[in-house]
Motif scaffolding. Structure first.
Motif, PDB file in Angstrom:
ATOM      1  N   LEU A 168      -8.038   4.948  -2.768  1.00  0.00           N
ATOM      2  CA  LEU A 168      -9.385   5.430  -3.065  1.00  0.00           C
ATOM      3  C   LEU A 168     -10.378   4.271  -3.149  1.00  0.00           C
ATOM      4  O   LEU A 168     -11.526   4.389  -2.710  1.00  0.00           O
ATOM      5  CB  LEU A 168      -9.386   6.233  -4.365  1.00  0.00           C
ATOM      6  CG  LEU A 168      -8.628   7.566  -4.310  1.00  0.00           C
ATOM      7  CD1 LEU A 168      -8.633   8.248  -5.679  1.00  0.00           C
ATOM      8  CD2 LEU A 168      -9.231   8.505  -3.263  1.00  0.00           C
ATOM      9  N   ALA A 169      -9.923   3.144  -3.697  1.00  0.00           N
ATOM     10  CA  ALA A 169     -10.810   1.976  -3.789  1.00  0.00           C
ATOM     11  C   ALA A 169     -11.156   1.451  -2.403  1.00  0.00           C
ATOM     12  O   ALA A 169     -12.297   1.051  -2.138  1.00  0.00           O
ATOM     13  CB  ALA A 169     -10.144   0.880  -4.623  1.00  0.00           C
TER      14      ALA A 169
ATOM     15  N   ILE B  49      -6.267   2.346   7.523  1.00  0.00           N
ATOM     16  CA  ILE B  49      -4.989   1.633   7.402  1.00  0.00           C
ATOM     17  C   ILE B  49      -5.252   0.170   7.075  1.00  0.00           C
ATOM     18  O   ILE B  49      -4.675  -0.406   6.142  1.00  0.00           O
ATOM     19  CB  ILE B  49      -4.165   1.743   8.704  1.00  0.00           C
ATOM     20  CG1 ILE B  49      -3.711   3.179   8.948  1.00  0.00           C
ATOM     21  CG2 ILE B  49      -2.944   0.810   8.636  1.00  0.00           C
ATOM     22  CD1 ILE B  49      -3.046   3.390  10.304  1.00  0.00           C
ATOM     23  N   SER B  50      -6.152  -0.448   7.851  1.00  0.00           N
ATOM     24  CA  SER B  50      -6.468  -1.861   7.661  1.00  0.00           C
ATOM     25  C   SER B  50      -6.973  -2.139   6.245  1.00  0.00           C
ATOM     26  O   SER B  50      -6.490  -3.057   5.564  1.00  0.00           O
ATOM     27  CB  SER B  50      -7.530  -2.279   8.693  1.00  0.00           C
ATOM     28  OG  SER B  50      -8.093  -3.524   8.377  1.00  0.00           O
ATOM     29  N   ASP B  51      -7.926  -1.351   5.789  1.00  0.00           N
ATOM     30  CA  ASP B  51      -8.532  -1.589   4.473  1.00  0.00           C
ATOM     31  C   ASP B  51      -7.564  -1.283   3.333  1.00  0.00           C
ATOM     32  O   ASP B  51      -7.543  -1.989   2.313  1.00  0.00           O
ATOM     33  CB  ASP B  51      -9.800  -0.739   4.331  1.00  0.00           C
ATOM     34  CG  ASP B  51     -10.904  -1.193   5.267  1.00  0.00           C
ATOM     35  OD1 ASP B  51     -10.896  -2.370   5.680  1.00  0.00           O
ATOM     36  OD2 ASP B  51     -11.786  -0.368   5.587  1.00  0.00           O
ATOM     37  N   TYR B  52      -6.766  -0.240   3.493  1.00  0.00           N
ATOM     38  CA  TYR B  52      -5.784   0.124   2.476  1.00  0.00           C
ATOM     39  C   TYR B  52      -4.726  -0.974   2.333  1.00  0.00           C
ATOM     40  O   TYR B  52      -4.411  -1.421   1.223  1.00  0.00           O
ATOM     41  CB  TYR B  52      -5.134   1.456   2.868  1.00  0.00           C
ATOM     42  CG  TYR B  52      -3.966   1.892   2.026  1.00  0.00           C
ATOM     43  CD1 TYR B  52      -4.078   2.032   0.635  1.00  0.00           C
ATOM     44  CD2 TYR B  52      -2.736   2.198   2.622  1.00  0.00           C
ATOM     45  CE1 TYR B  52      -2.989   2.461  -0.136  1.00  0.00           C
ATOM     46  CE2 TYR B  52      -1.658   2.632   1.864  1.00  0.00           C
ATOM     47  CZ  TYR B  52      -1.782   2.751   0.487  1.00  0.00           C
ATOM     48  OH  TYR B  52      -0.716   3.173  -0.272  1.00  0.00           O
TER      49      TYR B  52
ATOM     50  N   CYS C 262      -2.244  -5.769  -0.424  1.00  0.00           N
ATOM     51  CA  CYS C 262      -1.857  -7.186  -0.398  1.00  0.00           C
ATOM     52  C   CYS C 262      -2.699  -8.037  -1.346  1.00  0.00           C
ATOM     53  O   CYS C 262      -2.247  -9.097  -1.786  1.00  0.00           O
ATOM     54  CB  CYS C 262      -1.992  -7.740   1.021  1.00  0.00           C
ATOM     55  SG  CYS C 262      -0.884  -6.980   2.226  1.00  0.00           S
ATOM     56  N   ASP C 263      -3.894  -7.572  -1.643  1.00  0.00           N
ATOM     57  CA  ASP C 263      -4.860  -8.425  -2.349  1.00  0.00           C
ATOM     58  C   ASP C 263      -5.015  -8.105  -3.826  1.00  0.00           C
ATOM     59  O   ASP C 263      -5.327  -8.991  -4.615  1.00  0.00           O
ATOM     60  CB  ASP C 263      -6.227  -8.288  -1.664  1.00  0.00           C
ATOM     61  CG  ASP C 263      -7.082  -9.530  -1.835  1.00  0.00           C
ATOM     62  OD1 ASP C 263      -6.517 -10.628  -2.004  1.00  0.00           O
ATOM     63  OD2 ASP C 263      -8.308  -9.409  -1.799  1.00  0.00           O
ATOM     64  N   ASN C 264      -4.821  -6.847  -4.193  1.00  0.00           N
ATOM     65  CA  ASN C 264      -5.237  -6.402  -5.527  1.00  0.00           C
ATOM     66  C   ASN C 264      -4.104  -5.984  -6.450  1.00  0.00           C
ATOM     67  O   ASN C 264      -4.364  -5.541  -7.564  1.00  0.00           O
ATOM     68  CB  ASN C 264      -6.220  -5.230  -5.412  1.00  0.00           C
ATOM     69  CG  ASN C 264      -7.506  -5.620  -4.707  1.00  0.00           C
ATOM     70  OD1 ASN C 264      -7.875  -6.792  -4.709  1.00  0.00           O
ATOM     71  ND2 ASN C 264      -8.171  -4.654  -4.111  1.00  0.00           N
TER      72      ASN C 264
ATOM     73  N   ARG D 242       4.537  -8.242   5.656  1.00  0.00           N
ATOM     74  CA  ARG D 242       4.881  -8.070   7.068  1.00  0.00           C
ATOM     75  C   ARG D 242       5.322  -6.626   7.347  1.00  0.00           C
ATOM     76  O   ARG D 242       4.919  -6.017   8.339  1.00  0.00           O
ATOM     77  CB  ARG D 242       5.987  -9.047   7.455  1.00  0.00           C
ATOM     78  CG  ARG D 242       6.198  -9.194   8.956  1.00  0.00           C
ATOM     79  CD  ARG D 242       7.299 -10.207   9.248  1.00  0.00           C
ATOM     80  NE  ARG D 242       7.046 -11.494   8.631  1.00  0.00           N
ATOM     81  CZ  ARG D 242       6.222 -12.404   9.134  1.00  0.00           C
ATOM     82  NH1 ARG D 242       5.563 -12.150  10.239  1.00  0.00           N
ATOM     83  NH2 ARG D 242       6.057 -13.554   8.507  1.00  0.00           N
ATOM     84  N   GLN D 243       6.138  -6.097   6.452  1.00  0.00           N
ATOM     85  CA  GLN D 243       6.635  -4.728   6.629  1.00  0.00           C
ATOM     86  C   GLN D 243       5.492  -3.714   6.540  1.00  0.00           C
ATOM     87  O   GLN D 243       5.430  -2.772   7.338  1.00  0.00           O
ATOM     88  CB  GLN D 243       7.704  -4.421   5.571  1.00  0.00           C
ATOM     89  CG  GLN D 243       8.383  -3.073   5.728  1.00  0.00           C
ATOM     90  CD  GLN D 243       9.364  -3.023   6.887  1.00  0.00           C
ATOM     91  OE1 GLN D 243       9.723  -4.058   7.454  1.00  0.00           O
ATOM     92  NE2 GLN D 243       9.791  -1.816   7.251  1.00  0.00           N
ATOM     93  N   LEU D 244       4.608  -3.894   5.599  1.00  0.00           N
ATOM     94  CA  LEU D 244       3.458  -2.993   5.478  1.00  0.00           C
ATOM     95  C   LEU D 244       2.644  -2.963   6.777  1.00  0.00           C
ATOM     96  O   LEU D 244       2.208  -1.897   7.233  1.00  0.00           O
ATOM     97  CB  LEU D 244       2.548  -3.439   4.328  1.00  0.00           C
ATOM     98  CG  LEU D 244       2.980  -3.123   2.901  1.00  0.00           C
ATOM     99  CD1 LEU D 244       2.061  -3.852   1.907  1.00  0.00           C
ATOM    100  CD2 LEU D 244       2.943  -1.620   2.638  1.00  0.00           C
ATOM    101  N   HIS D 245       2.457  -4.122   7.385  1.00  0.00           N
ATOM    102  CA  HIS D 245       1.563  -4.215   8.535  1.00  0.00           C
ATOM    103  C   HIS D 245       2.191  -3.766   9.848  1.00  0.00           C
ATOM    104  O   HIS D 245       1.496  -3.712  10.873  1.00  0.00           O
ATOM    105  CB  HIS D 245       0.969  -5.627   8.642  1.00  0.00           C
ATOM    106  CG  HIS D 245      -0.191  -5.813   7.719  1.00  0.00           C
ATOM    107  ND1 HIS D 245      -0.045  -6.243   6.414  1.00  0.00           N
ATOM    108  CD2 HIS D 245      -1.518  -5.565   7.897  1.00  0.00           C
ATOM    109  CE1 HIS D 245      -1.229  -6.275   5.841  1.00  0.00           C
ATOM    110  NE2 HIS D 245      -2.134  -5.869   6.714  1.00  0.00           N
TER     111      HIS D 245
END
Length: 353
Positions: free
Chosen positions: A49-50, A86-89, A94-96, A106-109
């Protein structure tokens, strides 16, 4: 008269963009923020949502490619919103979340490369991530992208180029979110494997160019043309990577430079020695982006993209921190860009951006 005729042509793209495309983007984002993520665990739902609330303008910007002459607007906006979401989520994951695990990132991407390959089988994208239950949200986003690209008549022609860009993007995201103690060394090792093909760039300019989704969107838009040729694909690829894509991300980092310096976050623009060097390099990217746009079919469309990027980012209040560089960039970009800049300031005032 010539000036106003050209500006009218620019407005004939921008006005439908704001009036017709923005509402369709809003509708897609509403779907993903309600039905899409409704059954996720609290941690993943919060990040999803963020990403939608705080990065909506990414989907708005990417959806400009729905106005490319051969594109089916509604389906293409669904593709852009799903891929950009997908990119923003994943960026948020990875960041927050206080995680710095290279294997997990790597697996997430793999979701990015799978989304752009209709033949790819879905993976367990959360296999090495501590939170896993998203109610099918990420897989549904991937499937939506696969479904949409599978309808593009010339997609097989652009697929190798798109997969290359998606892999580079995914590698960047994997390394840039690592612990600061190892991040720069890991990134430089990765960059130097590729930089021999782009010797005119600094390492951090190359990294910036890999961080944009615009080349992927443009190649998808081109794939909507059943008469697309491999020559045109090569021209688009060369124009967007590194020049138009690089300009996109360097502008993004430029306006965030002061914030990132305070927080200690990685910022590619901070690797320039001082303000004069920053201005020189950004001006070079602007000039190259315009030159490359002229080599493509529908050059005025691509020039408007470049002008719109400059107008959107430089109209952000954060750009006022670097007023001298900002003025130099606007002067280099010309009168049409300055008019679009004023339009973007108005849209920000009206809270449309």
């Amino acid at each position: 008269m010539k000036f106003f005729a050209k500006f009218y042509k620019v407005l004939s793209l921008i006005i439908p963009f704001v009036r017709k495309v923005f509402p369709l983007v809003d509708s897609e984002l509403h779907h993903w923020s309600t039905k899409g993520i409704s059954h996720a665990c609290p941690e993943l739902k919060e990040q999803a949502l963020a990403s939608i609330a705080n990065k909506k303008f990414h989907c708005q910007g990417g959806s400009i490619y729905s106005l490319y002459p051969t594109v089916c607007k509604t389906d293409f906006i669904s593709l852009v919103v799903a891929l950009q979401t997908i990119s923003d989520y994943l960026d948020n994951l990875c960041d927050n979340a206080g995680i710095t695990d290279e294997q997990a990132f790597r697996q997430l991407h793999y979701a990015m490369t799978d989304a752009l390959d209709p033949s790819a089988h879905l993976k367990d994208y959360y296999a090495f991530y501590p939170y896993k239950e998203d109610g099918g949200y990420l897989k549904e986003l991937v499937l939506t992208c696969q479904e949409k690209v599978n309808t593009l008549p010339s997609y097989e022609l652009v697929k190798p180029n798109i997969q290359k860009l998606a892999r580079l993007y995914s590698e960047l995201q994997t390394y840039k979110h690592l612990n600061p103690s190892i991040r720069e060394e890991k990134m430089l090792t990765w960059i130097h494997k590729h930089l021999e093909h782009s010797p005119q760039l600094t390492p951090w300019e190359f990294a910036a160019a890999t961080g944009s989704t615009l080349g992927m969107f443009m190649l998808c838009a081109a794939a909507s043309d059943k008469n697309l040729t491999s020559c045109t694909v090569s021209k688009i690829d060369s124009a967007y990577f590194p020049w138009i894509s690089g300009l996109h991300i360097l502008l993004d980092y430029f306006i965030d430079a002061a914030e990132d310096q305070k927080s200690g976050d990685l910022n590619f623009v901070s690797y320039y020695q001082d303000s004069p060097e920053t201005a020189v390099h950004l001006i070079h990217f602007i000039q190259q982006a315009f030159l490359q746009a002229d080599t493509l079919p529908y050059p005025s469309f691509h020039k408007t993209i470049v002008q719109g990027l400059l107008a959107m980012y430089l109209s952000d209040p954060k750009a006022n921190t670097y007023q001298g560089i900002k003025n130099s960039l606007l002067e280099t970009a010309g009168g049409y860009t300055r008019l679009l800049y004023l339009l973007c300031k108005f849209l920000r005032f009206r809270k449309k951006l």
